[in-house]
Design a protein around this motif. Structure first.
Motif, short mmCIF file in Angstrom:
data_model
loop_
_atom_site.label_atom_id
_atom_site.label_comp_id
_atom_site.label_asym_id
_atom_site.label_seq_id
_atom_site.Cartn_x
_atom_site.Cartn_y
_atom_site.Cartn_z
N GLN A 283 -15.37 3.34 -19.57
CA GLN A 283 -15.63 2.87 -18.21
C GLN A 283 -16.59 1.69 -18.23
O GLN A 283 -16.39 0.70 -17.51
CB GLN A 283 -16.21 4.00 -17.35
CG GLN A 283 -15.23 5.14 -17.08
CD GLN A 283 -13.96 4.68 -16.38
OE1 GLN A 283 -13.94 3.65 -15.72
NE2 GLN A 283 -12.87 5.41 -16.59
N GLU A 284 -17.61 1.78 -19.10
CA GLU A 284 -18.60 0.69 -19.19
C GLU A 284 -17.92 -0.60 -19.63
O GLU A 284 -18.20 -1.67 -19.10
CB GLU A 284 -19.71 1.05 -20.20
CG GLU A 284 -20.81 1.91 -19.61
CD GLU A 284 -21.46 1.26 -18.40
OE1 GLU A 284 -21.79 0.06 -18.48
OE2 GLU A 284 -21.59 1.94 -17.37
N ILE A 285 -17.04 -0.47 -20.62
CA ILE A 285 -16.34 -1.67 -21.12
C ILE A 285 -15.49 -2.28 -20.02
O ILE A 285 -15.47 -3.50 -19.83
CB ILE A 285 -15.50 -1.33 -22.37
CG1 ILE A 285 -16.44 -1.00 -23.52
CG2 ILE A 285 -14.59 -2.48 -22.74
CD1 ILE A 285 -15.73 -0.54 -24.77
N ARG A 286 -14.83 -1.41 -19.27
CA ARG A 286 -14.02 -1.92 -18.16
C ARG A 286 -14.87 -2.70 -17.15
O ARG A 286 -14.52 -3.80 -16.74
CB ARG A 286 -13.32 -0.75 -17.44
CG ARG A 286 -11.98 -0.37 -18.06
CD ARG A 286 -11.34 0.77 -17.28
NE ARG A 286 -11.01 0.38 -15.92
CZ ARG A 286 -9.89 -0.23 -15.56
NH1 ARG A 286 -8.99 -0.53 -16.48
NH2 ARG A 286 -9.66 -0.54 -14.31
N VAL A 287 -15.99 -2.08 -16.82
CA VAL A 287 -16.89 -2.74 -15.86
C VAL A 287 -17.37 -4.07 -16.42
O VAL A 287 -17.36 -5.11 -15.76
CB VAL A 287 -18.08 -1.81 -15.53
CG1 VAL A 287 -19.12 -2.57 -14.72
CG2 VAL A 287 -17.60 -0.58 -14.78
N MET A 288 -17.74 -4.01 -17.70
CA MET A 288 -18.29 -5.21 -18.34
C MET A 288 -17.24 -6.33 -18.39
O MET A 288 -17.53 -7.48 -18.09
CB MET A 288 -18.70 -4.85 -19.76
CG MET A 288 -19.78 -5.70 -20.31
SD MET A 288 -20.38 -4.96 -21.82
CE MET A 288 -19.01 -5.23 -22.90
N GLN A 289 -16.01 -5.96 -18.76
CA GLN A 289 -14.95 -6.97 -18.83
C GLN A 289 -14.67 -7.54 -17.45
O GLN A 289 -14.43 -8.74 -17.30
CB GLN A 289 -13.69 -6.35 -19.44
CG GLN A 289 -13.87 -6.03 -20.92
CD GLN A 289 -12.59 -5.60 -21.58
OE1 GLN A 289 -11.64 -5.24 -20.90
NE2 GLN A 289 -12.56 -5.64 -22.89
#
Lengths: 694, 99
Positions: A283-289
C-alpha cells in the motif's frame, strides 16, 4: 528483474529454516535420549544397589569370614592348585568337608542362587577385595574350583579394598552391559569381611536405548522434512512470492530514465490483500508511486512555466540591452571624442544603465545610473528612469533641472520605494565645458592629458526618487583636448572576491592607470580584466557598468597648401620640399614623414613619367594637415590620360631577386604605408587622395 | 646624395648619404658600374641614408642580381624608416641585411 539465484530472499529464508529445523530436531533427539538414559540408568543403579544391600544383609558374615579365612590359607591354595590340575572339584569339597566348611559354602551358594533367581540378577557373588587382588569366595554360576581364585581388581577399585560399599556403576565388558553394585558383608563383630556383588543385565535396556535413538533420529529427520516443506510453502505463500511480485512490479515502474514515463497507469496493482507488513509495504509503494506521478506531472508543469518565464526574461534582457547604445563607435563621423561603455548584469536583467546621446551637434549628454535592487523590478524602474532622463535632456533642460523633474515624476506612485543614483553630464564639445549633476552616484574619475586617472570628489545630492522636491546641485567642469572621463556603478568598486574583500576605488584607479593612454574601449577592458582577476570564482553580485569618454577637442586643421607644378622628375625635389615644409608644421613624426615622402615621390614620379607621355603637363598637389586629429590628406590632380594606378595588380613580394618584376613596386609601397589611397576621375582629371594619420 | 666608394681588390664598399630617390638613383647606378662587374663582395653602408623610394629599391635589386651570380652582397646599418620599406616590399628576404 534479473534472476537472483543464491542471493534471492526465497533461497536465503528456506535455507535458514532448514538449518533451524535440523538443529532443533537433532537437539530434541539428543536431549530425549539423554534424559531417558539417565533416568533408566538411575533406576537400574538404585535397583542394583538395593539388591546388593538386601543380599549383603542376609549373608551370614561369620560363615563367610570362616570360609574366607580357610581359603586364604596356603594349604587351600595348594589343594586348589592340585584340584585345578586334576580338573575336579572333589578335592576342594573334601578339604572343606574335613574342616566342616563345605556346609558353609553350600549354604552360601544356595542362598546366593536363590537371590539371583529372585532378583533376576545376572550375577550374584561373594568376593573380598584386598589391594589389587580380589579373592572370589562364592559364585553360584561357577564350579567349586572358582572359590579362592584370584582376580586382578579392576582399575579404579583399589581404594575399596576394605570391603566397603561401592556405588553402582553401569559398564560394558566381555559380559555385556551390566549394572553392578557392591555392598559389604558384616560379621557378628560388626566388621566388613567381604562384599556381595550384584550384576544386573542391561543388554536389553541398552538395545532398547539404541532403538529409541534410531527412532528419534528418524522422527527428527521426518519432522525436519515435513516442517521444512510446510514452512517453505508458507513462506512462499505469505512472504517471498508477494515480495518478488512487488519487486518485479516496482522495477517495471521505475525502469526508465525518462521522467515522462511515470504514468498513473503504471502504478503497481497486485493481488496482495494481506494485512501484514507486506500488505502495508504494498500500500505504501502504491501511495508513493501515486505521489511520484503527481509530483512529476507537477514538475513538468512547473518546468514548462519556468522555461516560459526564462524565455520572457531573456527577451526582457534583450530589450533592456537594446535600449542602451551598443554600437561602437556610436558617432563614427566625429573625431572630437571617443566613447565606450559596457554593462554586465548580475542577473538576467539589471538595474544599472548607462546612456549617451547628442542633444544637438555640439552637446553630448552622458548618464550613468544604478537602480536600487536587482532583477525585474530594478530593470523596469531603470527603463522608466532612463526614458524620463532622455526626454528631459532632449527638451534642452540642464542636468539639475532634469534630475529635479525626473525625481518628482519618479516619486509619484513609487510604492515599491525604489530609487536610482544618477550621474548626469552635458558636455559642450566645441569648448569642452561640462555641467554635471550627481544624485548620490559614485564619484567620477577624470584624467588630465598625460596625467593619471583621479577621483573627482564633491558633495552629492540624494538619489533620485527618494523624496519629492529635491533640488540638485550642478557642478561645472572643463575638459581639454586629451582629457578623459570615467564613470561607473558600485558593481565595479564593490565587486567581491572569495575572501569578501571589495575591489575598491584604489584597485579601480590602478587598473585605469595601468595604461592611461588606452582608448576608452581598452580602458574599460583593462578594468574588467582586473575585476575578473580579483574576483576569481566568486559569483557576481551586482551589475558591472562602466563608461569612458576621451575628449579630443574640436577638429583643427592647418590652412590648406597648394602647389601646381610641371610634372617632371626634375621637379621632384621641389615637390618633396613642399611636402616636408607642410608636415614639419604639424610636428609629424620622422617615420610618418618618411612614409609620406616616399608616397608623394612615387605618385608624383608616376604622373611625371606616364600621365602626359610623351608630352608634359601640370600636376596640382594639395596638402591638408589636421592638427586635431593629427593627419595628412594629400590630393594629386593631373589632366593626363585616365589611369587608375590602384587597379594594377600588386607585385609578389615573396619572389626571389631574379624573378622580381621591377614595375608596380612604387604604388605598392604607397598602398601599404598610407592609411588609405583613393582614386577618382573628376572633371577630366585623375584625382588621387592619400590619407595618413600620425 | 653623396656616394662614397671604396674598392679594396674585389671588395667594393658603397656608403650612401642623403636620399636615394628617383632623382638620385641613376647617379648610384652610374657610380656602381663598372666596379661591381668585377667585384666578389659588395657592401652597401646605409648608415647616413635617410630615405629610399622604389627607384632606389630598383638599383639595389639590380646590384643584388649581379652579385647573386658572382659573389656576395651585404647591406648594413639600415635605419628603421628604411627597414620599414624593406619589410613592406619583401626586400628583407632578398637582401642580405646586417644590422
Amino acid at each position: 528483474m534479473k534472476k537472483k539465484g543464491w542471493t534471492s530472499l526465497t533461497v536465503k529464508l528456506n535455507g535458514l529454516i532448514l538449518i533451524i529445523v535440523l538443529v532443533l530436531s537433532l537437539g530434541l533427539a539428543v536431549f530425549a535420549y539423554r534424559v531417558n538414559s539417565e533416568r533408566v540408568d538411575k533406576y537400574y543403579k538404585q535397583t542394583t544397589s538395593q539388591a546388593a544391600a538386601t543380599v549383603a544383609a542376609f549373608v551370614d558374615g561369620d560363615m563367610t569370614e570362616d570360609l574366607l579365612n580357610a581359603i586364604k590359607t596356603e594349604e587351600f591354595a595348594a589343594v586348589r592348585d592340585a584340584a585345578e590340575d586334576a580338573d575336579g572339584d572333589q578335592m576342594i569339597i573334601d578339604w572343606l568337608s574335613e574342616r566342616g566348611l563345605y556346609d558353609n559354602y553350600t549354604d552360601l551358594r544356595a542362598m546366593l542362587a536363590k537371590y539371583k533367581k529372585n532378583l533376576k540378577a545376572e550375577y550374584v557373588y561373594l568376593q573380598s577385595l584386598e589391594g589389587n587382588k580380589s579373592i572370589n569366595i562364592v559364585d553360584p554360576d561357577e564350579a567349586v574350583l572358582y572359590t579362592g581364585s584370584l582376580e586382578e581388581t579392576p582399575e579404579g577399585y583399589e581404594e575399596f579394598q576394605t570391603n566397603m560399599h561401592i556405588d553402582s556403576v553401569v559398564s560394558h565388558s566381555e559380559y555385556g552391559w551390566l549394572c553392578s553394585a557392591y555392598e559389604p558383608v558384616v560379621n557378628s563383630k560388626g566388621e566388613n569381611v567381604a562384599i556381595v556383588g550384584v550384576d544386573i543385565n542391561m543388554n536389553d535396556v541398552m538395545e532398547e536405548r539404541q532403538r529409541f535413538l534410531t527412532t528419534m533420529m528418524i522422527f527428527a529427520a521426518a519432522l525436519m522434512i515435513v516442517s521444512s516443506v510446510i514452512t517453505v510453502m508458507m513462506m512462499r505463500r505469505i512472504a517471498t512470492k508477494p515480495l518478488s511480485m512487488l519487486a518485479k512490479a516496482t522495477t517495471g515502474f521505475a525502469n526508465s530514465d525518462d521522467a515522462t514515463d511515470y504514468l498513473k497507469e503504471k502504478i503497481i496493482n497486485l493481488p496482495i490483500n494481506s494485512k501484514d507488513e507486506i500488505g502495508d509495504l504494498y500500500q505504501e509503494i502504491r501511495v508513493m508511486q501515486g505521489r511520484i506521478v503527481e509530483y512529476l506531472n507537477n514538475l513538468t508543469k512547473v518546468t514548462a512555466e519556468k522555461e516560459r518565464i526564462g524565455a520572457e526574461l531573456n527577451i526582457a534582457a534583450q530589450i533592456q540591452a537594446d535600449m542602451l547604445p551598443r554600437i561602437f563607435p556610436p558617432f563614427p563621423e566625429r573625431n572630437d571624442f571617443d566613447i565606450y561603455a559596457i554593462m554586465d548584469p548580475a542577473k538576467e536583467v539589471g538595474g544599472d544603465f548607462y546612456d549617451f546621446y547628442m542633444l544637438d551637434d555640439d552637446h553630448l549628454c552622458m548618464a550613468m545610473a544604478d537602480v536600487s535592487g536587482k532583477g525585474v523590478p530594478a530593470s523596469l524602474f531603470m527603463t522608466i528612469a532612463k526614458t524620463l532622463i532622455k526626454n528631459r535632456a532632449q527638451l534642452g533642460e540642464k542636468p539639475a533641472e532634469i534630475l529635479y523633474n525626473v525625481n518628482n515624476q519618479l516619486c509619484d506612485g513609487n510604492d515599491a520605494e525604489l530609487f536610482v543614483t544618477v550621474w548626469l553630464a552635458i558636455i559642450e564639445l566645441s569648448t569642452g565645458k561640462g555641467v554635471a549633476a550627481n544624485a548620490g552616484h559614485e564619484h567620477p574619475v577624470i584624467r588630465r592629458k598625460d596625467g593619471n586617472y583621479e577621483m573627482v570628489l564633491y558633495r552629492h545630492a540624494p538619489a533620485v526618487a527618494t523624496m519629492e522636491g529635491i533640488r540638485f546641485k550642478e557642478h561645472d567642469f572643463q575638459l581639454n583636448p586629451g582629457d578623459s572621463l570615467f564613470v561607473y556603478t558600485d558593481g565595479v568598486t564593490e565587486a567581491t572576491n572569495i575572501n569578501d574583500e571589495l575591489f575598491g576605488t584604489q584597485r579601480m584607479l590602478d587598473a585605469l592607470n595601468k595604461n592611461p593612454n588606452a582608448n576608452p574601449k581598452e580602458l574599460l577592458q583593462n578594468v574588467r580584466d582586473d575585476i575578473d582577476e580579483f574576483v576569481g570564482n566568486a559569483p557576481q553580485f551586482d551589475d558591472i557598468t562602466m563608461m569612458g569618454l576621451k575628449y579630443d577637442g574640436p577638429e583643427q586643421r592647418y590652412e590648406t597648401a597648394n602647389l601646381t607644378i610641371d610634372a617632371k622628375t626634375e621637379n621632384l625635389d621641389q615637390v618633396l620640399a613642399f611636402a616636408e615644409e607642410q608636415l614639419a608644421k604639424a610636428e609629424c613624426p620622422i617615420k610618418a614623414q618618411t612614409q609620406i615622402g616616399v608616397a608623394v615621390e612615387e605618385i608624383f614620379v608616376n604622373i611625371a613619367l606616364y600621365a602626359y607621355a610623351p608630352e608634359t603637363g601640370k600636376a596640382a598637389i594639395t596638402i591638408d594637415i589636421g592638427k586635431n586629429p593629427k593627419e595628412a590628406v594629400i590630393t594629386f590632380r593631373d589632366k593626363g590620360v585616365a589611369f587608375n594606378p590602384l587597379e594594377k595588380e600588386d607585385p609578389d613580394v615573396t619572389q626571389s631577386a631574379e624573378d622580381r618584376q621591377i614595375g608596380g613596386l612604387g604604388i605598392y609601397i604607397v598602398k601599404k604605408t598610407m592609411d588609405s589611397v583613393e582614386y577618382r576621375r573628376e572633371n577630366d582629371e585623375n584625382v588621387l587622395v592619400i590619407h595618413k594619420s600620425f | 646624395m653623396t656616394i662614397t666608394k671604396t674598392l679594396d681588390g674585389t671588395n667594393l664598399t658603397i656608403a650612401l648619404e642623403g636620399r636615394l630617390d628617383t632623382t638620385t638613383s641613376p647617379q648610384l647606378e652610374g657610380e656602381m658600374h663598372p666596379d661591381i662587374d668585377s667585384a666578389t663582395e659588395v657592401t652597401f653602408d646605409l648608415e647616413n641614408l635617410a630615405y629610399i623610394s622604389s627607384a632606389g629599391l630598383r638599383v639595389l635589386l639590380s646590384a643584388q642580381k649581379i652579385m647573386n651570380k658572382q659573389g656576395k652582397m651585404t647591406i648594413k646599418n639600415v635605419c628603421p624608416e628604411i627597414m620599414d620599406i624593406f619589410d613592406v616590399t619583401g626586400f628583407v628576404d632578398i637582401l642580405n641585411i646586417e644590422n
